[in-house]
Design a protein around this motif. Structure first.
Motif, PDB file in Angstrom:
ATOM      1  N   LYS A  40      42.143  40.780  40.628  1.00 23.40           N
ATOM      2  CA  LYS A  40      42.819  39.705  40.493  1.00 23.40           C
ATOM      3  C   LYS A  40      44.032  39.827  41.544  1.00 23.40           C
ATOM      4  O   LYS A  40      44.812  40.841  41.694  1.00 23.40           O
ATOM      5  CB  LYS A  40      43.523  39.581  38.927  1.00 23.40           C
ATOM      6  N   ASP A  91      44.166  37.086  31.702  1.00 17.68           N
ATOM      7  CA  ASP A  91      43.216  38.298  32.257  1.00 17.68           C
ATOM      8  C   ASP A  91      42.743  39.120  31.255  1.00 17.68           C
ATOM      9  O   ASP A  91      41.668  39.584  31.179  1.00 17.68           O
ATOM     10  CB  ASP A  91      43.988  38.959  33.351  1.00 17.68           C
ATOM     11  N   LEU A 103      41.189  45.805  34.969  1.00 16.15           N
ATOM     12  CA  LEU A 103      41.670  44.598  35.839  1.00 16.15           C
ATOM     13  C   LEU A 103      42.221  45.058  37.116  1.00 16.15           C
ATOM     14  O   LEU A 103      43.352  46.161  36.885  1.00 16.15           O
ATOM     15  CB  LEU A 103      42.486  43.863  35.139  1.00 16.15           C
TER      16      LEU A 103
END
Length: 405
Positions: free
Chosen positions: A322, A335, A353
């Motif tokens: 991201k 997310d 992430l």
């Protein structure tokens, strides 16, 4: 020519624009654009994750100053942006231990044009590459093999001409066609420096006998080999030029021309390719954009950016890249929900992430009643390439790939 300077993800600013230009910028999703309700003729513009330059022209639109150019500067240095691009295109290319040559340019489009021109120049210094191209034609003499079925269907009872097929040794091959297309694309873009444009014109003359690509058609395929090794860096950058976001078409008389990089896609490509490269030669493998399903009926598709597989072929870890955290107070909660779905469907106890360094530190969250840990990592893109790749290697260990850093 009016020039509007914007910075990626910077606060919105007001600009006097023809309404047609403002609507075009909004419709093409080049920037967030909306009319200022308190000032007629003024538009509020905010750049997102696309960086580069575009020119918007409204013939007969009442603007005496000509096209409006919008330049969007990335937050990362230009040289670093092109390192991310080059590495994601070809990890073993010349940018592995050094950065792509962008000269003294500090803007995206001039830097891109300079980098591509330099690589094409290196590719063509020894002359145009030649290779075999499969050719079918009607001829007066036999060359190669006769296409009997075509001969009977098209010329039943006639002796000449003859339908033949053969391999022709020529410069009119995929590699040269791609380079010619990239040169011509750059020559049409606004903001290419005069000296770079002059050199590109010379390269176009060198490639003049090569068949142009048909706009809108897929790029011709080529295979890396020892014979085309001097072309490969140029071909990878040329592909970036030809496949990049290029808002050229618009309805009516309005014309938009330019080139933009999507930093979201660029960051995702770099992270996933770098993770895969770390695993090369080990017992682990990495799959990019790996397709899976969330539900038992295989009705809900999902494609994590990266799935780490162990020696027995079972998933060991999952990751999503991201580029930007949208919330000022930290990472977006959405997310986390997405990663939780990935971990649940893949049966994994942890998910990762990976963000470009923003305003939040590394974080880890353990989900209630599920025992799943969701990790949020931040990569500092301001670090030198070697240090950045070392961070990726350390991240792979955190994900469960027990490799030496």
């Amino acid at each position: 020519m009016p020039v509007i300077e914007l910075v990626e993800h910077a606060p919105a600013t007001g600009h006097v624009l023809p309404d047609a230009v403002g609507r075009a910028l909004a419709a093409a999703r080049i920037v967030d654009a909306s009319p200022d309700p308190y000032a007629p003729g003024r538009w509020v513009l905010r750049a997102g994750s696309r960086v580069g330059a575009v020119s918007v022209d409204v013939p007969g639109g009442g603007s005496s100053s000509g096209p409006v150019t919008v330049r969007i500067t990335p937050k990362v240095p230009i040289a670093r942006l092109f390192f991310l691009l080059g590495y994601s295109l070809d990890p073993k290319g010349p940018w592995r231990d050094s950065q792509v040559d962008v000269g003294e340019h500090r803007e995206v489009l001039p830097g891109l044009a300079h980098a591509v021109e330099r690589q094409i120049d290196r590719a063509l210094r020894q002359g145009l590459l030649q290779g075999y191209r499969a050719t079918e034609e009607s001829a007066l003499v036999v060359r190669g093999r006769i296409r009997e079925a075509d001969q009977i269907r098209r010329r039943f009872g006639a002796t000449l001409p003859i339908e033949v097929a053969y391999d022709e040794f020529t410069t009119d091959i995929a590699e040269n066609r791609i380079l010619r297309a990239a040169v011509e694309r750059l020559l049409r873009l606004p903001g290419v420096p005069r000296e770079v444009r002059r050199r590109l014109l010379h390269q176009r003359a060198q490639l003049a006998d090569v068949t142009p690509l048909v706009p809108g058609q897929p790029l011709p395929s080529w295979q890396p080999s020892r014979l085309n090794s001097r072309y490969q860096p140029a071909l990878h950058l040329a592909r970036a030029v030809l496949n990049g976001f290029s808002p050229e078409h618009a309805p009516g008389d309005l014309r938009i021309d330019g080139f933009l990089f999507d930093m979201n896609r660029l960051f995702e490509d770099f992270v996933t390719v770098a993770l895969r490269e770390v695993l090369r030669g080990s017992e682990f493998t990495g799959a990019l954009q790996d397709p899976h399903h969330l539900d038992e009926d295989d009705a809900i598709r999902m494609k994590p950016d990266f799935v780490l597989y162990g020696p027995n072929g079972t998933p060991r870890a999952v990751a999503d890249a991201k580029y930007k955290a949208e919330k000022r107070e930290g990472y977006p909660d959405a997310d986390l929900y997405q990663m939780l779905a990935y971990c649940t469907a893949l049966g994994l106890p942890e998910g990762h992430l990976i963000y470009a360094k923003g305003n939040a530190p590394h974080a880890a969250h353990r989900v209630r009643h599920a025992g799943i840990a969701l990790h949020q990592h931040a990569l500092d893109l301001d670090r030198e390439p070697a240090a950045l790749l070392a961070d990726i290697a350390a991240l792979s260990q955190h994900m469960g790939a027990d490799l030496p850093v």
